[in-house]
Design a protein around this motif. Structure first.
Motif, PDB file in Angstrom:
ATOM      1  N   VAL A 122       0.876  -1.172   0.000  1.00  0.00           N
ATOM      2  CA  VAL A 122       0.000   0.000   0.000  1.00  0.00           C
ATOM      3  C   VAL A 122       0.913   1.221   0.000  1.00  0.00           C
ATOM      4  CG1 VAL A 122      -1.780   1.263   1.249  1.00  0.00           C
ATOM      5  CG2 VAL A 122      -1.792  -1.246   1.263  1.00  0.00           C
ATOM      6  N   LEU A 123       0.770   2.076  -1.023  1.00  0.00           N
ATOM      7  CA  LEU A 123       1.690   3.196  -1.211  1.00  0.00           C
ATOM      8  C   LEU A 123       1.003   4.523  -0.943  1.00  0.00           C
ATOM      9  CD1 LEU A 123       2.534   0.811  -3.264  1.00  0.00           C
ATOM     10  CD2 LEU A 123       3.900   2.555  -4.389  1.00  0.00           C
ATOM     11  N   THR A 124       1.688   5.440  -0.262  1.00  0.00           N
ATOM     12  CA  THR A 124       1.198   6.805  -0.122  1.00  0.00           C
ATOM     13  C   THR A 124       2.079   7.697  -0.997  1.00  0.00           C
ATOM     14  OG1 THR A 124       0.735   8.648   1.382  1.00  0.00           O
ATOM     15  CG2 THR A 124       2.334   7.014   2.158  1.00  0.00           C
ATOM     16  N   VAL A 125       1.445   8.327  -1.989  1.00  0.00           N
ATOM     17  CA  VAL A 125       2.168   8.906  -3.126  1.00  0.00           C
ATOM     18  C   VAL A 125       1.977  10.419  -3.219  1.00  0.00           C
ATOM     19  CG1 VAL A 125       2.282   8.919  -5.659  1.00  0.00           C
ATOM     20  CG2 VAL A 125       2.115   6.744  -4.434  1.00  0.00           C
ATOM     21  N   HIS A 126       3.103  11.098  -3.350  1.00  0.00           N
ATOM     22  CA  HIS A 126       3.192  12.558  -3.497  1.00  0.00           C
ATOM     23  C   HIS A 126       3.165  12.880  -4.993  1.00  0.00           C
ATOM     24  CE1 HIS A 126       5.478  16.421  -2.314  1.00  0.00           C
ATOM     25  NE2 HIS A 126       5.737  16.358  -3.597  1.00  0.00           N
ATOM     26  N   SER A 127       2.385  13.875  -5.393  1.00  0.00           N
ATOM     27  CA  SER A 127       2.335  14.268  -6.811  1.00  0.00           C
ATOM     28  C   SER A 127       2.122  15.764  -6.901  1.00  0.00           C
ATOM     29  CB  SER A 127       1.219  13.521  -7.535  1.00  0.00           C
ATOM     30  OG  SER A 127      -0.025  13.666  -6.865  1.00  0.00           O
ATOM     31  N   VAL A 128       3.228  16.515  -6.949  1.00  0.00           N
ATOM     32  CA  VAL A 128       3.129  17.976  -7.094  1.00  0.00           C
ATOM     33  C   VAL A 128       3.499  18.355  -8.520  1.00  0.00           C
ATOM     34  CG1 VAL A 128       4.153  20.179  -6.417  1.00  0.00           C
ATOM     35  CG2 VAL A 128       3.457  18.547  -4.665  1.00  0.00           C
ATOM     36  N   ARG A 129       2.566  19.010  -9.186  1.00  0.00           N
ATOM     37  CA  ARG A 129       2.723  19.408 -10.599  1.00  0.00           C
ATOM     38  C   ARG A 129       3.145  18.228 -11.466  1.00  0.00           C
ATOM     39  NH1 ARG A 129       5.044  25.567 -10.864  1.00  0.00           N
ATOM     40  NH2 ARG A 129       3.953  26.343  -9.033  1.00  0.00           N
ATOM     41  N   ALA A 130       2.701  17.049 -11.107  1.00  0.00           N
ATOM     42  CA  ALA A 130       3.137  15.851 -11.833  1.00  0.00           C
ATOM     43  C   ALA A 130       2.054  14.781 -11.798  1.00  0.00           C
ATOM     44  CB  ALA A 130       4.425  15.313 -11.209  1.00  0.00           C
ATOM     45  N   THR A 131       0.799  15.204 -11.675  1.00  0.00           N
ATOM     46  CA  THR A 131      -0.272  14.207 -11.542  1.00  0.00           C
ATOM     47  C   THR A 131      -0.315  13.265 -12.741  1.00  0.00           C
ATOM     48  OG1 THR A 131      -1.538  15.855 -10.317  1.00  0.00           O
ATOM     49  CG2 THR A 131      -2.719  13.905 -11.044  1.00  0.00           C
ATOM     50  N   LYS A 132      -0.238  13.854 -13.945  1.00  0.00           N
ATOM     51  CA  LYS A 132      -0.352  13.010 -15.137  1.00  0.00           C
ATOM     52  C   LYS A 132       0.769  11.976 -15.173  1.00  0.00           C
ATOM     53  CE  LYS A 132      -0.542  12.868 -20.161  1.00  0.00           C
ATOM     54  NZ  LYS A 132       0.463  11.781 -20.247  1.00  0.00           N
ATOM     55  N   LYS A 133       1.992  12.434 -14.912  1.00  0.00           N
ATOM     56  CA  LYS A 133       3.146  11.529 -14.960  1.00  0.00           C
ATOM     57  C   LYS A 133       3.031  10.433 -13.891  1.00  0.00           C
ATOM     58  CE  LYS A 133       6.826  10.401 -16.966  1.00  0.00           C
ATOM     59  NZ  LYS A 133       6.906  10.217 -18.424  1.00  0.00           N
ATOM     60  N   VAL A 134       2.604  10.827 -12.693  1.00  0.00           N
ATOM     61  CA  VAL A 134       2.429   9.845 -11.619  1.00  0.00           C
ATOM     62  C   VAL A 134       1.408   8.785 -12.040  1.00  0.00           C
ATOM     63  CG1 VAL A 134       1.406   9.560  -9.308  1.00  0.00           C
ATOM     64  CG2 VAL A 134       3.236  11.228  -9.661  1.00  0.00           C
ATOM     65  N   LEU A 135       0.293   9.229 -12.610  1.00  0.00           N
ATOM     66  CA  LEU A 135      -0.737   8.267 -13.024  1.00  0.00           C
ATOM     67  C   LEU A 135      -0.231   7.399 -14.177  1.00  0.00           C
ATOM     68  CD1 LEU A 135      -3.984  10.456 -12.760  1.00  0.00           C
ATOM     69  CD2 LEU A 135      -3.036   8.842 -11.088  1.00  0.00           C
ATOM     70  N   ASP A 136       0.513   8.007 -15.110  1.00  0.00           N
ATOM     71  CA  ASP A 136       1.082   7.214 -16.218  1.00  0.00           C
ATOM     72  C   ASP A 136       1.968   6.096 -15.671  1.00  0.00           C
ATOM     73  OD1 ASP A 136      -0.143   8.849 -18.096  1.00  0.00           O
ATOM     74  OD2 ASP A 136       1.696   9.963 -18.608  1.00  0.00           O
ATOM     75  N   LEU A 137       2.808   6.436 -14.689  1.00  0.00           N
ATOM     76  CA  LEU A 137       3.752   5.437 -14.161  1.00  0.00           C
ATOM     77  C   LEU A 137       3.015   4.361 -13.366  1.00  0.00           C
ATOM     78  CD1 LEU A 137       6.782   7.704 -13.155  1.00  0.00           C
ATOM     79  CD2 LEU A 137       6.539   6.255 -15.178  1.00  0.00           C
ATOM     80  N   ILE A 138       1.995   4.769 -12.593  1.00  0.00           N
ATOM     81  CA  ILE A 138       1.202   3.781 -11.852  1.00  0.00           C
ATOM     82  C   ILE A 138       0.515   2.833 -12.836  1.00  0.00           C
ATOM     83  CG2 ILE A 138      -0.859   3.475 -10.396  1.00  0.00           C
ATOM     84  CD1 ILE A 138       0.011   6.178  -9.023  1.00  0.00           C
ATOM     85  N   GLU A 139      -0.086   3.422 -13.873  1.00  0.00           N
ATOM     86  CA  GLU A 139      -0.799   2.601 -14.859  1.00  0.00           C
ATOM     87  C   GLU A 139       0.156   1.613 -15.533  1.00  0.00           C
ATOM     88  OE1 GLU A 139      -2.782   4.823 -17.964  1.00  0.00           O
ATOM     89  OE2 GLU A 139      -4.155   3.152 -18.314  1.00  0.00           O
ATOM     90  N   ALA A 140       1.368   2.093 -15.820  1.00  0.00           N
ATOM     91  CA  ALA A 140       2.329   1.245 -16.542  1.00  0.00           C
ATOM     92  C   ALA A 140       2.937   0.167 -15.653  1.00  0.00           C
ATOM     93  CB  ALA A 140       3.433   2.116 -17.141  1.00  0.00           C
ATOM     94  N   HIS A 141       3.125   0.449 -14.365  1.00  0.00           N
ATOM     95  CA  HIS A 141       3.995  -0.424 -13.564  1.00  0.00           C
ATOM     96  C   HIS A 141       3.365  -1.065 -12.327  1.00  0.00           C
ATOM     97  CE1 HIS A 141       7.192   0.860 -16.157  1.00  0.00           C
ATOM     98  NE2 HIS A 141       7.034   2.127 -15.807  1.00  0.00           N
ATOM     99  N   LEU A 142       2.211  -0.588 -11.899  1.00  0.00           N
ATOM    100  CA  LEU A 142       1.617  -1.193 -10.688  1.00  0.00           C
ATOM    101  C   LEU A 142       0.136  -1.485 -10.910  1.00  0.00           C
ATOM    102  CD1 LEU A 142       2.196  -2.097  -7.755  1.00  0.00           C
ATOM    103  CD2 LEU A 142       1.505   0.186  -7.014  1.00  0.00           C
ATOM    104  N   PRO A 143      -0.164  -2.635 -11.519  1.00  0.00           N
ATOM    105  CA  PRO A 143      -1.570  -2.994 -11.748  1.00  0.00           C
ATOM    106  C   PRO A 143      -2.302  -3.119 -10.405  1.00  0.00           C
ATOM    107  CG  PRO A 143      -0.073  -4.598 -12.784  1.00  0.00           C
ATOM    108  CD  PRO A 143       0.775  -3.655 -11.982  1.00  0.00           C
ATOM    109  N   PRO A 144      -3.607  -2.798 -10.401  1.00  0.00           N
ATOM    110  CA  PRO A 144      -4.375  -2.803  -9.141  1.00  0.00           C
ATOM    111  C   PRO A 144      -4.324  -4.137  -8.397  1.00  0.00           C
ATOM    112  CG  PRO A 144      -5.720  -1.935 -10.949  1.00  0.00           C
ATOM    113  CD  PRO A 144      -4.426  -2.373 -11.551  1.00  0.00           C
ATOM    114  N   ASP A 145      -4.156  -5.231  -9.096  1.00  0.00           N
ATOM    115  CA  ASP A 145      -4.093  -6.525  -8.396  1.00  0.00           C
ATOM    116  C   ASP A 145      -2.697  -6.803  -7.827  1.00  0.00           C
ATOM    117  OD1 ASP A 145      -2.976  -6.832 -10.930  1.00  0.00           O
ATOM    118  OD2 ASP A 145      -3.587  -8.930 -11.095  1.00  0.00           O
ATOM    119  N   ARG A 146      -1.750  -5.878  -8.024  1.00  0.00           N
ATOM    120  CA  ARG A 146      -0.389  -6.072  -7.491  1.00  0.00           C
ATOM    121  C   ARG A 146      -0.037  -5.077  -6.394  1.00  0.00           C
ATOM    122  NH1 ARG A 146       0.958 -10.537  -7.292  1.00  0.00           N
ATOM    123  NH2 ARG A 146       3.129  -9.926  -7.004  1.00  0.00           N
ATOM    124  N   GLY A 147      -0.931  -4.110  -6.142  1.00  0.00           N
ATOM    125  CA  GLY A 147      -0.634  -3.129  -5.099  1.00  0.00           C
ATOM    126  C   GLY A 147      -1.674  -2.027  -5.124  1.00  0.00           C
TER     127      GLY A 147
END
Ligand code: MN
Length: 247
Positions: A122-147
């Motif tokens: 379970v990750l607590t994630v900071h995203s300042v002026r980088a929401t799109k990039k943060v979501l892109d990386l989550i989508e690419a690398h951490l599928p919902p069934d893995r974390g």
């Protein structure tokens, strides 16, 4: 004891009196996530909460520190199997930290991939002026069934909030979000079944005083008013959401 409140993002180790604060969170029944900014803080934090009933520690490497501390990534990766909670991690593209953004992306991507490999984090994630990039990386690398991801102090648009929801993210809301009209309006429309509360203490203050760990009543009041519901009902939803997040 069952939890009565949720503070899902607090820098407990930055309080001088952090040991009494842990005792206070336990006594009040606050399910508390103590985030860290460097893996070097892990051992000390773990010792501090060893006897706590309600406080857990997250293993972090703060994006604002990656410029000087990217080399601590290996330390974090060695400790990762020993924790369920990870953070504070993420990206900060604000003017002071923009220069380290490529390094931040490398570090965050590596952490996401490692979490996906291990599962159940379970990750607590900071995203300042980088929401799109943060979501892109989550989508690419951490599928919902893995974390699972909790976006702390979400500052994106309503469309980005919808995208984050579709990606399975939760949102931990703090009082600071209500200092801007956009933050306040976003906090009013986040899906009720995905919201948590946090203080982000000691970085968020009320009446000139940093919030105490577990002092989430003010954000419950503000968010409940913004959403046109009752603060107790909102708190019940937050407690249920925490249960869902941790299933
Ligand atoms: Mn923080």
């Amino acid at each position: 004891m069952r939890a009565r409140f949720v503070d899902f993002h607090v820098h407990l180790d930055l309080y001088k009196d952090h040991l009494p604060q842990i005792v206070a969170c336990d006594a009040k029944g606050v399910a508390t996530l103590a985030v860290t900014t460097t893996p070097k803080a892990w051992d000390g934090n773990r010792r501090a909460v060893a006897r706590s009933t309600h406080v857990r520690v997250a293993l972090g490497l703060h994006p604002q520190l990656v410029g000087e501390r990217a080399h601590e990534l290996d330390h974090l990766l060695r400790l990762l199997p020993s924790t369920r909670f990870v953070g504070e991690v993420g990206l900060d593209a604000g003017p002071r930290f923009f220069r380290s953004l490529p390094e931040q992306e490398r570090v965050f991507t590596t952490i996401l991939k490692a979490c996906a490999g291990l599962g159940s984090k379970v990750l607590t994630v900071h995203s300042v002026r980088a929401t799109k990039k943060v979501l892109d990386l989550i989508e690419a690398h951490l599928p919902p069934d893995r974390g699972r991801v909790v976006l702390h102090w979400f500052s994106g648009t309503a469309a980005e909030a919808r995208r984050a929801t579709e990606l399975g993210c939760y949102f931990s809301v703090n009082l600071g979000m209500f200092e801007t009209p956009r933050g306040a309006s976003i906090a009013a429309v986040l899906p009720l079944e995905r919201v948590l509360t946090e203080t982000d203490g000691p970085f968020v203050s009320m009446d000139g005083e940093p919030l105490k760990p577990g002092q989430v009543e003010p954000v419950l009041d503000r968010m409940a008013t913004a959403r046109g519901i009752n603060a107790q009902a909102l708190n019940r939803a937050v407690l249920a959401n925490l249960g869902q997040l941790l299933t």
